[in-house]
Design a protein around this motif. Structure first.
Motif: not given
Length: 118
Positions: A17, A19, A82
């Motif tokens: 991930s 952001r 995100q």
């Protein structure tokens, strides 16, 4: 016209991930719908996601739906992206700008590089 500066990119493994953040200038930021776009090497820039001025409405490209979430904080003049469950195909330079529907209408920043390794 809204001026922007993107940040938050980097190198991440597939499944990871990131952001991204986009800070915009101007005191009328909440009046603008904002969008994220990306451009992979050798390809045209493509739409990723958009969010209304109030933040109440969002729209995503099919390729990122369910994995990416766009949001904004109008008090900070900032739009976020995100990105979860990243894939190598998400590798690109990511840009934000003001939009009309899914079309860019503002100026481009320098972008932020996202690289997803397999």
């Amino acid at each position: 016209q809204v001026q922007v500066a993107e940040s938050g990119g980097g190198l991440v493994q597939a499944g990871g991930s990131l952001r991204l953040s986009c800070v915009a200038s101007g005191h009328t930021f909440s009046s603008y719908a904002m969008g994220w776009f990306r451009q992979a090497p050798g390809k045209e820039r493509e739409f990723v996601a958009r969010i209304s001025g109030s933040g109440g409405n969002t729209y995503y490209a099919d390729s990122v739906k369910g994995r990416f979430t766009i949001s904004r904080d109008n008090a900070k003049n900032t739009v976020y992206l995100q990105m979860n469950s990243l894939k190598p195909g998400d590798t690109a330079v990511y840009y934000c700008t003001s939009v009309v529907a899914a079309s860019p209408r503002g100026s481009w920043g320098q972008g932020t590089q996202v690289t997803v390794s397999s």
